[in-house]
Scaffold this motif. Sequence first.
Motif, mmCIF file in Angstrom:
data_model
loop_
_atom_site.group_PDB
_atom_site.id
_atom_site.type_symbol
_atom_site.label_atom_id
_atom_site.label_comp_id
_atom_site.label_asym_id
_atom_site.label_seq_id
_atom_site.Cartn_x
_atom_site.Cartn_y
_atom_site.Cartn_z
ATOM 1 N N GLN A 1 0.836 -1.188 0.000
ATOM 2 C CA GLN A 1 0.000 0.000 0.000
ATOM 3 C C GLN A 1 0.878 1.248 0.000
ATOM 4 N N THR A 2 0.320 2.313 -0.532
ATOM 5 C CA THR A 2 1.036 3.589 -0.499
ATOM 6 C C THR A 2 1.060 4.109 0.930
ATOM 7 N N PRO A 3 2.227 4.468 1.442
ATOM 8 C CA PRO A 3 2.300 4.916 2.838
ATOM 9 C C PRO A 3 1.412 6.134 3.090
ATOM 10 N N THR A 4 0.718 6.108 4.211
ATOM 11 C CA THR A 4 -0.096 7.241 4.648
ATOM 12 C C THR A 4 0.811 8.264 5.320
ATOM 13 N N GLU B 1 9.184 0.121 1.073
ATOM 14 C CA GLU B 1 8.261 1.250 1.150
ATOM 15 C C GLU B 1 6.907 0.828 1.698
ATOM 16 N N GLY B 2 6.442 -0.338 1.267
ATOM 17 C CA GLY B 2 5.120 -0.779 1.678
ATOM 18 C C GLY B 2 4.994 -1.085 3.154
ATOM 19 N N ALA B 3 6.154 -1.246 3.859
ATOM 20 C CA ALA B 3 6.099 -1.537 5.293
ATOM 21 C C ALA B 3 5.546 -0.364 6.091
ATOM 22 N N TRP B 4 5.556 0.832 5.499
ATOM 23 C CA TRP B 4 5.149 2.033 6.225
ATOM 24 C C TRP B 4 3.747 2.465 5.823
ATOM 25 N N ALA B 5 2.880 1.505 5.520
ATOM 26 C CA ALA B 5 1.537 1.827 5.019
ATOM 27 C C ALA B 5 0.780 2.717 5.984
ATOM 28 N N ASP B 6 0.788 2.376 7.259
ATOM 29 C CA ASP B 6 0.195 3.221 8.288
ATOM 30 C C ASP B 6 0.923 2.927 9.590
ATOM 31 N N ALA B 7 0.521 3.550 10.681
ATOM 32 C CA ALA B 7 1.258 3.416 11.929
ATOM 33 C C ALA B 7 1.272 1.974 12.463
ATOM 34 N N PRO B 8 0.101 1.300 12.556
ATOM 35 C CA PRO B 8 0.149 -0.085 13.043
ATOM 36 C C PRO B 8 1.005 -0.993 12.159
ATOM 37 N N ALA B 9 0.867 -0.830 10.825
ATOM 38 C CA ALA B 9 1.655 -1.659 9.916
ATOM 39 C C ALA B 9 3.147 -1.398 10.092
ATOM 40 N N ALA B 10 3.522 -0.141 10.307
ATOM 41 C CA ALA B 10 4.928 0.196 10.471
ATOM 42 C C ALA B 10 5.506 -0.431 11.730
ATOM 43 N N LEU B 11 4.775 -0.350 12.841
ATOM 44 C CA LEU B 11 5.262 -0.961 14.079
ATOM 45 C C LEU B 11 5.384 -2.479 13.932
ATOM 46 N N HIS B 12 4.391 -3.073 13.278
ATOM 47 C CA HIS B 12 4.428 -4.523 13.067
ATOM 48 C C HIS B 12 5.629 -4.906 12.217
ATOM 49 N N ALA C 1 11.014 -6.782 19.673
ATOM 50 C CA ALA C 1 10.014 -7.309 18.738
ATOM 51 C C ALA C 1 8.671 -7.476 19.440
ATOM 52 N N THR C 2 8.688 -8.036 20.641
ATOM 53 C CA THR C 2 7.438 -8.225 21.392
ATOM 54 C C THR C 2 6.779 -6.886 21.690
ATOM 55 N N ALA C 3 7.582 -5.906 22.099
ATOM 56 C CA ALA C 3 7.022 -4.588 22.412
ATOM 57 C C ALA C 3 6.374 -3.954 21.181
ATOM 58 N N LEU C 4 7.058 -4.000 20.047
ATOM 59 C CA LEU C 4 6.521 -3.374 18.834
ATOM 60 C C LEU C 4 5.269 -4.097 18.333
ATOM 61 N N LEU C 5 5.268 -5.434 18.391
ATOM 62 C CA LEU C 5 4.097 -6.180 17.928
ATOM 63 C C LEU C 5 2.891 -5.912 18.839
ATOM 64 N N ARG C 6 3.138 -5.852 20.156
ATOM 65 C CA ARG C 6 2.041 -5.549 21.074
ATOM 66 C C ARG C 6 1.518 -4.124 20.858
ATOM 67 N N ALA C 7 2.431 -3.179 20.673
ATOM 68 C CA ALA C 7 2.022 -1.793 20.442
ATOM 69 C C ALA C 7 1.250 -1.659 19.142
ATOM 70 N N ALA C 8 1.663 -2.405 18.112
ATOM 71 C CA ALA C 8 0.963 -2.342 16.836
ATOM 72 C C ALA C 8 -0.491 -2.779 16.977
ATOM 73 N N ARG C 9 -0.715 -3.823 17.787
ATOM 74 C CA ARG C 9 -2.095 -4.285 17.976
ATOM 75 C C ARG C 9 -2.927 -3.300 18.789
ATOM 76 N N ALA C 10 -2.249 -2.478 19.591
ATOM 77 C CA ALA C 10 -2.978 -1.518 20.423
ATOM 78 C C ALA C 10 -3.364 -0.257 19.670
#
Length: 560
Positions: free
Chosen positions: A355-358, A410-421, A440-449
């Motif tokens: 996706q195009t990054p937001t 580039e696609g990893a930065w689609a939005d904030a949750p996707a970027a953290l994941h 990794a655990t902290a970022l994955l948990r934060a992404a889900r939040a």
Amino acid sequence: MKKLLNDPRATVREMLEGQVDLNPGQALLAEADVVVRADLPPPGAREVAVLSGGGSGHEPAHAGYVGPGMLHAAVAGDVFTSPGVDAVLAGIRAAAGPAGALLVVKNYTGDRLNFGLAAELARGEGMPVEIVVVADDVALHGTVEPARRRGIAGTVLVHKVAGAAAAAGLPLAAVAAEARAAAEAMGSMGVALGACTVPAAGRPGFTLGEAEIELGLGIHGEQGVRRGPLRPADALVAEMLETILADRGLAAGARVALLVNGLGGTPPMELAVVARAALALLRGRGLVVERAWSGTLLSALEMPGVSLTVLPVDDGRLARLDAPSAAPAWPGSGRIAPSRIVIGAPPMPPEAAPQTPTPEGQAVRRAALAAATALEAAEARLTELDSAAGDGDLGLSMTRGAAAVRALPEGAWADAPAALHAMGEALRRAIAGSSGPFYATALLRAARALPPGAPSPQDWARAFAAGVAAIAELGGAQPGDRTMLDALHPAARRLGEAVAESRPLAEAWREAVAAARQGAEATAGMRPRLGRASYLGERAMGVPDAGAVAALTWMEALGG
């Protein structure tokens, strides 16, 4: 010489007492260093008794093989010294009945003389006795005739064949014939990477250079047939097996059992490497490996090295090897798959279309790259701090993590949750040790939040708190334990308080960074309670915790 012993003169008896204490199926003769099965029936009801023994220092041989399906008794001499005639005779009298006894003897002069004379005395008392001599060391093929070769680790397989034949109820002559045929068919060869130290001598039997080995050694700390340069395990295995196969005339189609035996100082890791090479070579030559065992089965005290034994088998001999045994040191069935089983990784879930990054994703990217730059610049300082109380790898781990973040597409930065994941997944793969799983655990948990779209300051505060909580759950640490949590926990608390007071996110973050800085600095006065630093106790105090400083480093960069 450092050994866990008392009086060297009492070592053998104390060893046997410990052996019997640990194994309720065994008993120790009061007047001789002989271990016997504790479940022996009255003499008239006994099967053929199989006895072996020799000098001590070969543990778990020989007492470890006393048990149903293997030996009925084992006679122990002093270290690397044959037991006396009276001890062997005492073992025969204690274990055998009218069915007689078979003595399995390794081909050393002292063993042959003492066991041979004891057998003759037992026969004079009316006891049928047969002797089988094991001379399996093919390294001596160019030095002595086959009947004069040494007996080494293949003896254990002879114990098994003879014990199973006796347990099957065969008469003495038949038990001896099966054991003798196995002994004559097998071949063994060893290599040593160093010497062993006999307790009474107090010094190694020989010395080797850092890059030297002894090929074709025995099991009494003596030198081998030839000294040579250290080579990779595969090359040493090839030389030993080629010698065995040529001497025994084994070629494609032969069915064999393989024994990989550690000499006392070889770790299981190295034995597994040797076993891998041995199986590959035998199979590559077209031999069928029906059974294989690896372990320290007949040692030379603490000698580093290994021996290989190849025993040809047919259905009958295989049945003896497969017969059950409760001897404490017998390593089990030895059953292996016809070839190595390798299972492919499960399929990965399909990736979403790029996706195009937001704007939110781009903002996270800028912040992440700033954090990466700060961690790269701090590598030397983090390494120095971690070396003071840890293993010194934190600086390198953080730079590896920074490189992994920079490499995200580039696609990893689609939005904030996707970027953290995406960053969590990248750090999981890039950083070894403890830092990778924590971040990794902290970022994955934060992404889900984080909710999709444009997260609010409250959303970011909740996500940051969720990530910090994930680190605490994973590592079991609490504030005050001198870890990264001493920087992160007060920062998360202050960030939540500031956004609850309707402060702008940038201002709230600055206050969180100030709290993290105060927490990181405070770790210099804390006694560590978790991680490698905890092993140092007060010696780790005086400098701040490296993990807390690393957390402060990227937090400062995010607010820059």
